[in-house]
Scaffold this motif. Structure first.
Motif, PDB file in Angstrom:
ATOM      1  N   LEU A 130      -5.655   6.690 -13.949  1.00 26.91           N
ATOM      2  CA  LEU A 130      -5.398   5.812 -12.812  1.00 26.91           C
ATOM      3  C   LEU A 130      -5.947   4.413 -13.002  1.00 26.91           C
ATOM      4  CD1 LEU A 130      -6.431   7.302  -9.371  1.00 26.91           C
ATOM      5  CD2 LEU A 130      -4.575   5.759  -9.867  1.00 26.91           C
ATOM      6  N   GLN A 147     -12.315  10.678 -16.684  1.00 27.16           N
ATOM      7  CA  GLN A 147     -11.597  11.322 -15.601  1.00 27.16           C
ATOM      8  C   GLN A 147     -10.159  11.593 -15.985  1.00 27.16           C
ATOM      9  OE1 GLN A 147     -12.918   7.940 -14.719  1.00 27.16           O
ATOM     10  NE2 GLN A 147     -14.888   8.982 -14.591  1.00 27.16           N
ATOM     11  N   GLN A 189     -23.428   9.231  -5.277  1.00 23.78           N
ATOM     12  CA  GLN A 189     -22.283   9.267  -6.194  1.00 23.78           C
ATOM     13  C   GLN A 189     -20.947   9.216  -5.450  1.00 23.78           C
ATOM     14  OE1 GLN A 189     -22.584   9.855  -9.700  1.00 23.78           O
ATOM     15  NE2 GLN A 189     -24.338  11.167 -10.030  1.00 23.78           N
ATOM     16  N   TYR A 190     -20.865   9.967  -4.330  1.00 26.84           N
ATOM     17  CA  TYR A 190     -19.548  10.205  -3.750  1.00 26.84           C
ATOM     18  C   TYR A 190     -19.316   9.675  -2.342  1.00 26.84           C
ATOM     19  CZ  TYR A 190     -19.421  13.015  -7.934  1.00 26.84           C
ATOM     20  OH  TYR A 190     -19.481  13.407  -9.244  1.00 26.84           O
ATOM     21  N   PHE A 249     -21.941   2.887 -12.349  1.00 32.51           N
ATOM     22  CA  PHE A 249     -22.023   4.147 -11.612  1.00 32.51           C
ATOM     23  C   PHE A 249     -23.102   5.118 -12.099  1.00 32.51           C
ATOM     24  CE2 PHE A 249     -17.984   4.536  -8.840  1.00 32.51           C
ATOM     25  CZ  PHE A 249     -17.880   3.164  -8.691  1.00 32.51           C
ATOM     26  N   PHE A 307       2.310   1.703  -3.355  1.00 38.90           N
ATOM     27  CA  PHE A 307       1.252   2.121  -4.284  1.00 38.90           C
ATOM     28  C   PHE A 307       1.000   3.627  -4.144  1.00 38.90           C
ATOM     29  CE2 PHE A 307      -3.348   2.992  -4.918  1.00 38.90           C
ATOM     30  CZ  PHE A 307      -3.430   2.720  -6.275  1.00 38.90           C
ATOM     31  N   ARG A 326     -19.815   4.256  -1.431  1.00 40.22           N
ATOM     32  CA  ARG A 326     -18.866   3.141  -1.265  1.00 40.22           C
ATOM     33  C   ARG A 326     -18.290   3.136   0.151  1.00 40.22           C
ATOM     34  NH1 ARG A 326     -19.775   5.913  -5.514  1.00 40.22           N
ATOM     35  NH2 ARG A 326     -17.856   7.040  -5.150  1.00 40.22           N
ATOM     36  N   TRP A 357       0.838  -1.201   0.000  1.00 41.30           N
ATOM     37  CA  TRP A 357       0.000   0.000   0.000  1.00 41.30           C
ATOM     38  C   TRP A 357       0.880   1.261   0.000  1.00 41.30           C
ATOM     39  CZ3 TRP A 357      -4.340   1.674  -1.580  1.00 41.30           C
ATOM     40  CH2 TRP A 357      -4.838   2.909  -1.153  1.00 41.30           C
ATOM     41  N   LEU A 414     -12.982  16.133  -7.865  1.00 43.23           N
ATOM     42  CA  LEU A 414     -12.894  15.291  -6.670  1.00 43.23           C
ATOM     43  C   LEU A 414     -11.491  15.374  -6.081  1.00 43.23           C
ATOM     44  CD1 LEU A 414     -15.282  14.063  -8.295  1.00 43.23           C
ATOM     45  CD2 LEU A 414     -14.408  11.817  -7.724  1.00 43.23           C
ATOM     46  N   VAL A 423      -9.194  14.425  -9.087  1.00 41.40           N
ATOM     47  CA  VAL A 423      -9.880  13.885 -10.259  1.00 41.40           C
ATOM     48  C   VAL A 423     -10.678  14.993 -10.932  1.00 41.40           C
ATOM     49  CG1 VAL A 423     -11.504  12.151 -11.125  1.00 41.40           C
ATOM     50  CG2 VAL A 423     -10.099  11.655  -9.097  1.00 41.40           C
ATOM     51  N   LEU A 456     -17.171   0.418 -13.234  1.00 44.93           N
ATOM     52  CA  LEU A 456     -17.611   1.816 -13.413  1.00 44.93           C
ATOM     53  C   LEU A 456     -18.862   1.950 -14.284  1.00 44.93           C
ATOM     54  CD1 LEU A 456     -14.552   4.199 -13.970  1.00 44.93           C
ATOM     55  CD2 LEU A 456     -16.256   4.273 -12.152  1.00 44.93           C
ATOM     56  N   GLU A 513     -13.602   4.361   0.065  1.00 41.63           N
ATOM     57  CA  GLU A 513     -13.627   4.421  -1.398  1.00 41.63           C
ATOM     58  C   GLU A 513     -12.757   3.268  -1.883  1.00 41.63           C
ATOM     59  OE1 GLU A 513     -15.091   5.054  -4.455  1.00 41.63           O
ATOM     60  OE2 GLU A 513     -15.550   6.842  -3.304  1.00 41.63           O
ATOM     61  N   LYS A 514     -13.126   2.650  -3.007  1.00 44.54           N
ATOM     62  CA  LYS A 514     -12.353   1.514  -3.533  1.00 44.54           C
ATOM     63  C   LYS A 514     -12.069   1.753  -5.000  1.00 44.54           C
ATOM     64  CE  LYS A 514     -12.830  -1.188   0.184  1.00 44.54           C
ATOM     65  NZ  LYS A 514     -12.300  -2.383   0.788  1.00 44.54           N
ATOM     66  N   LYS A 515     -11.232   0.892  -5.546  1.00 43.13           N
ATOM     67  CA  LYS A 515     -10.899   1.024  -6.960  1.00 43.13           C
ATOM     68  C   LYS A 515     -11.876   0.181  -7.776  1.00 43.13           C
ATOM     69  CE  LYS A 515      -6.962   0.924 -10.106  1.00 43.13           C
ATOM     70  NZ  LYS A 515      -7.510   0.131 -11.205  1.00 43.13           N
ATOM     71  N   ILE A 517     -13.906  10.615  -0.622  1.00 41.40           N
ATOM     72  CA  ILE A 517     -13.972  11.717  -1.579  1.00 41.40           C
ATOM     73  C   ILE A 517     -14.443  13.004  -0.911  1.00 41.40           C
ATOM     74  CG2 ILE A 517     -15.275  12.567  -3.596  1.00 41.40           C
ATOM     75  CD1 ILE A 517     -15.231   9.682  -4.664  1.00 41.40           C
TER      76      ILE A 517
END
Ligand code: CLR
Length: 385
Positions: A28, A153, A84-85, A46, A17, A88, A14, A191, A164, A43, A95-97, A203
């Motif tokens: 990203l 993005q 939206q923000y 979303f 990263f 998650r 991590w 963001l 973002v 995505l 927030e996750k990928k 976010i």
């Protein structure tokens, strides 16, 4: 050092990263991230966040005056931001990928009619893989409402946060009972992804976005902790009648937190929006079975990857992810060899957007035009039932 949120075995990866983010530029989505931060959702799902309060969307069509209609658009827009923000963080702890969609990936869904609000349909197509671009349409035909937009993005890194910039915009078309139509242009906030070092990204919105149309020009300014109210997720909306169309109207100002509630500061009084009521997730059509979308249906395509992520079986998740990526590469290679290109199913790309140009001028937007993906009005049979 990485925080408690990072599993002990992944602290090292991590940290490297997060360090590597500083040198990343632009996109990203293709970076490999430690497994604890992976989301099983693509995505392409979303755009459903735009309509998790279908009754607020429908209310735009029911509004009786231009001012009420514009305020209904603003209320619906602000009320989508929580989903939206912050959703998650609520459902997955941070927030996750998200999964990086394949070209041509599809997501269809619907919110059923209830209490006279009418049925709302959602159709999403991944229209570009590199860079990732997602196009969508949300329609409530019984209320004369159609939202068409696309999203991409551009990411950068600044003082420990991912920034973002959202590219793309959305246009809401409202067909009035009189037969005339109105258009509203919506642009998107910037963001900041914070909490990275601790391994619990979240976010905050910054900058502003615009809501222009129906004789009104509005800007929503976003601030986090320590700005106008001291609270996280704050916003201030300043809404003005379009020059020459004002009549008796004057500026309306609304302030509050987009993830809870807000109130009028001027040009009105009392509460404005409130998102404490439960939201309604979209009913995915053919989700996980492909249905008429076949193997490109998002939950079908990612089924085994998502299963691996959910069950902490990251070896099988990454094996399945590589399989999909290799298949996609192979398809692109075959197209290149044959001199063909992938054909989009529901959208056509256009270099400019006349509605963006026209309405954007009123808000002095730059650039003066943007590209767009034109929906081909080819709703599949499944939506007609
Ligand atoms: C996509 C369009 C939606 C709103 C939205 C919410 C969350 C954003 C997402 C958009 C784009 C991708 C995104 C994501 C949050 C994290 C993720 C920026 C704008 C990036 C690619 C992943 C960052 C990885 C860290 C969490 C480690 O309407």
């Amino acid at each position: 050092t990485a925080g408690e949120a990072v599993p002990a075995a992944q602290r090292g990866s991590w940290t490297s990263f997060v360090k590597s983010l500083a040198s990343m530029s632009g996109d990203l989505s293709s970076m490999t991230a430690p497994s604890f931060i992976l989301s099983p959702t693509s995505l392409t799902e979303f755009p459903a966040y735009w309509c998790e309060r279908p009754e607020l969307f429908a209310a735009i069509g029911d509004a009786q005056t231009p001012e009420k209609r514009y305020l209904a658009v603003v209320e619906w827009f602000i009320s989508t931001l929580k989903g939206q923000y912050t959703s998650r963080n609520e459902s997955m702890g941070s927030e996750k990928k998200p999964l990086n969609p394949a070209l041509g990936e599809l997501f269809y869904g619907t919110w059923p009619d209830k209490n006279g609000r009418g049925k709302t349909n959602l159709l999403v197509e991944q229209v570009s893989h590199h860079p990732p671009i997602t196009a969508y349409v949300i329609e409530n035909a019984s209320k004369g409402l159609k939202l068409v937009g696309h999203n991409a993005q551009k990411t950068s890194f600044s003082t420990g946060s991912i920034i973002v910039k959202q590219l793309g915009h959305a246009v809401l078309t409202v067909k009035l009972p009189s037969g005339s139509t109105e258009e509203y242009l919506l642009t998107l906030p910037r963001l900041r992804i914070e909490g990275l070092w601790y391994g619990s990204p979240y976010i905050e919105l910054t900058d502003h976005s615009n809501i222009v149309g129906g004789g009104w020009v509005g800007s929503v300014e976003y601030k986090g902790k320590g700005y106008f109210s001291g609270k996280a997720h704050s916003f201030k909306a300043t809404l003005n009648p379009q020059p020459g169309m004002g009549g008796a109207h004057k500026e309306i100002v609304i302030e509050g937190q987009w993830n809870t509630d807000s109130h009028f500061v001027s040009g009105g009084s009392g509460p404005f929006h409130n998102v404490s009521t439960p939201k309604e997730e979209v009913h995915a059509i053919g989700g996980g079975t492909g249905g008429e979308m076949g193997p490109m249906e998002t939950r079908e395509l990612w089924k085994l990857v998502a299963k691996g992520i959910r069950e902490n079986d990251f070896d099988s998740a990454s094996r399945e992810k590589s399989r999909i990526e290799n298949e996609q590469r192979q398809l692109r290679k075959e197209e290149a060899d044959k001199g063909t290109t992938w054909e989009l199913k529901h959208f056509k790309h256009s270099e400019s957007d006349p509605i963006y140009e026209h309405l954007g001028k009123l808000a002095k937007l730059t650039p003066p035009t943007e590209d767009m993906y034109v929906f081909q009005e080819n709703w599949p049979e499944t939506f007609k039932a």
